[in-house]
Scaffold this motif. Sequence first.
Motif, PDB file in Angstrom:
ATOM      1  N   GLY A  10       0.819  -1.198   0.000  1.00 12.85           N
ATOM      2  CA  GLY A  10       0.000   0.000   0.000  1.00 12.85           C
ATOM      3  C   GLY A  10       0.853   1.248   0.000  1.00 12.85           C
ATOM      4  O   GLY A  10       1.700   1.424   0.879  1.00 12.85           O
ATOM      5  N   SER A  12       0.636   4.670   0.863  1.00 13.28           N
ATOM      6  CA  SER A  12      -0.294   5.483   1.635  1.00 13.28           C
ATOM      7  C   SER A  12       0.003   6.980   1.525  1.00 13.28           C
ATOM      8  O   SER A  12       1.087   7.372   1.052  1.00 13.28           O
ATOM      9  CB  SER A  12      -0.224   5.080   3.114  1.00 13.28           C
ATOM     10  N   ASN A  17       5.082   3.488   2.478  1.00 12.98           N
ATOM     11  CA  ASN A  17       4.629   2.231   1.863  1.00 12.98           C
ATOM     12  C   ASN A  17       4.486   1.187   2.955  1.00 12.98           C
ATOM     13  O   ASN A  17       5.386   0.978   3.753  1.00 12.98           O
ATOM     14  CB  ASN A  17       5.610   1.776   0.785  1.00 12.98           C
ATOM     15  N   THR A  22      -4.940  -8.277   2.010  1.00 10.02           N
ATOM     16  CA  THR A  22      -6.012  -8.142   1.014  1.00 10.02           C
ATOM     17  C   THR A  22      -6.576  -9.532   0.716  1.00 10.02           C
ATOM     18  O   THR A  22      -6.106 -10.532   1.247  1.00 10.02           O
ATOM     19  CB  THR A  22      -5.462  -7.497  -0.278  1.00 10.02           C
ATOM     20  N   LEU A  31      -9.866  -4.976  -1.152  1.00  7.72           N
ATOM     21  CA  LEU A  31      -9.364  -4.365   0.087  1.00  7.72           C
ATOM     22  C   LEU A  31     -10.209  -4.896   1.246  1.00  7.72           C
ATOM     23  O   LEU A  31     -11.066  -4.203   1.786  1.00  7.72           O
ATOM     24  CB  LEU A  31      -9.414  -2.836  -0.026  1.00  7.72           C
ATOM     25  N   TRP A  61      -1.220  -0.880  -4.273  1.00  7.80           N
ATOM     26  CA  TRP A  61      -2.351   0.037  -4.130  1.00  7.80           C
ATOM     27  C   TRP A  61      -1.895   1.478  -3.920  1.00  7.80           C
ATOM     28  O   TRP A  61      -0.987   1.734  -3.124  1.00  7.80           O
ATOM     29  CB  TRP A  61      -3.189  -0.391  -2.920  1.00  7.80           C
ATOM     30  N   GLN A  70      -7.059   5.290  -4.623  1.00  5.16           N
ATOM     31  CA  GLN A  70      -6.775   4.162  -3.723  1.00  5.16           C
ATOM     32  C   GLN A  70      -5.935   4.599  -2.514  1.00  5.16           C
ATOM     33  O   GLN A  70      -5.958   3.945  -1.467  1.00  5.16           O
ATOM     34  CB  GLN A  70      -6.019   3.054  -4.460  1.00  5.16           C
ATOM     35  N   SER A  71      -5.154   5.696  -2.661  1.00  2.00           N
ATOM     36  CA  SER A  71      -4.195   6.055  -1.608  1.00  2.00           C
ATOM     37  C   SER A  71      -4.885   6.218  -0.253  1.00  2.00           C
ATOM     38  O   SER A  71      -4.456   5.636   0.745  1.00  2.00           O
ATOM     39  CB  SER A  71      -3.438   7.336  -1.972  1.00  2.00           C
ATOM     40  N   VAL A  74      -5.814   3.002   1.280  1.00  2.00           N
ATOM     41  CA  VAL A  74      -4.686   2.315   1.927  1.00  2.00           C
ATOM     42  C   VAL A  74      -4.549   2.794   3.379  1.00  2.00           C
ATOM     43  O   VAL A  74      -4.440   1.985   4.301  1.00  2.00           O
ATOM     44  CB  VAL A  74      -3.381   2.576   1.156  1.00  2.00           C
ATOM     45  N   TYR A  78      -5.046   0.365   6.498  1.00  2.00           N
ATOM     46  CA  TYR A  78      -3.857   0.163   7.359  1.00  2.00           C
ATOM     47  C   TYR A  78      -4.149   0.609   8.786  1.00  2.00           C
ATOM     48  O   TYR A  78      -3.772  -0.057   9.755  1.00  2.00           O
ATOM     49  CB  TYR A  78      -2.676   0.941   6.773  1.00  2.00           C
TER      50      TYR A  78
END
Length: 319
Positions: A10, A12, A17, A22, A31, A61, A70-71, A74, A78
Amino acid sequence: MDGVNATGTGKSLYSGNVSITTDLVSSVYYLRDNSRGGMYTTNMNNRTTGGSTFTDADNVWGTNTTANVQSAGVDAHYGAQLTWDYYLSSFGRRGIDGNGFRVLSRVHYGNRYNNAFWNGSSMTYGDGDGTTFRPLVSLDVAGHEITHGLTEKTAGLIYSNESGAANESFSDIFGTMVEYSSGTGDYLIGEDIYTPATAGDALRNMSNPAAEGDPDHYSKRYTGTGDNGGVHINSGIQNQVFYLLAQGGTNRTSGQAVTGIGRPKAAAIFYRALTVYLTPSSNFKAVRTATLNAARDLYGASSAEYNATAQAWTACGVQ
Ligand SMILES: CCC(=O)Oc1c(C)cccc1C(=O)O
Ligand SMILES: [Ca+2]
Ligand SMILES: [Ca+2]
Ligand SMILES: [Zn+2]
């Protein structure tokens, strides 16, 4: 449909990262985390209804920027993952209800929405307007929102006046513990999401609540009717109690010193108070009593931890 747990990468917005769990179903990654109660993260597409679970083709992602939708997913996923792990590893609690409650995280809610909230079954995060807020999906916020769910399922602290301020403080405390569990943390709340053009500020400050206009002592409590009777204001009093108990220090208003016992023990005392002793109408005095009972249970009635707990509440004006 039970897929196969996969470890995704991910990229983020706020945590660099990260590895995320998933779900691979028929060569599509979702996700969704079947190893943590089936928690899943959806894209609201800037609407306030609907939403669909994020999918991806290669299990990498986001792009660390808001350019890729998608960021933010993530970060939320997370944050939910770290929160699950924090409560399980610290207290043996599986999910916010202790029974594997399936958390839903919804991102890109609404249009430039400056808010994040728990609605009884899911966390919801706005993207912010870019001036007051960036996307509200940072770790301390995720931990804060999910802890609202835990509080709801345990003490049920009524969300107004002193019980509401205690509710808010428990969310700030455990949002901060979740943030620290990532390897780096601070006693600021929402520093990554708040006022991007201004460095060093935050929504709230636990080590010095007054830095963000909140009281650090009971004598300075807000007694008006705004903010449900100051739930995001008077939370500063209990936040300061936790900070002094964990780190040690001196309260700026009373000048009274507290001997710190470290974050893990302070968190264990507050967690036991929240989940064993508190009730919906508990006020700060009741939280003091609950944390003393918890400290006695965990460390003994004449322990340094018990004495520091009493000292911290006294330093903040709650006898
Ligand atoms: C730390 C997260 C937080 O405080 O979120 C809220 C915001 C940004 C506005 C209104 C309420 C809340 C909340 O969750 O209490
Ligand atoms: Ca923080
Ligand atoms: Ca800022
Ligand atoms: Zn809150």
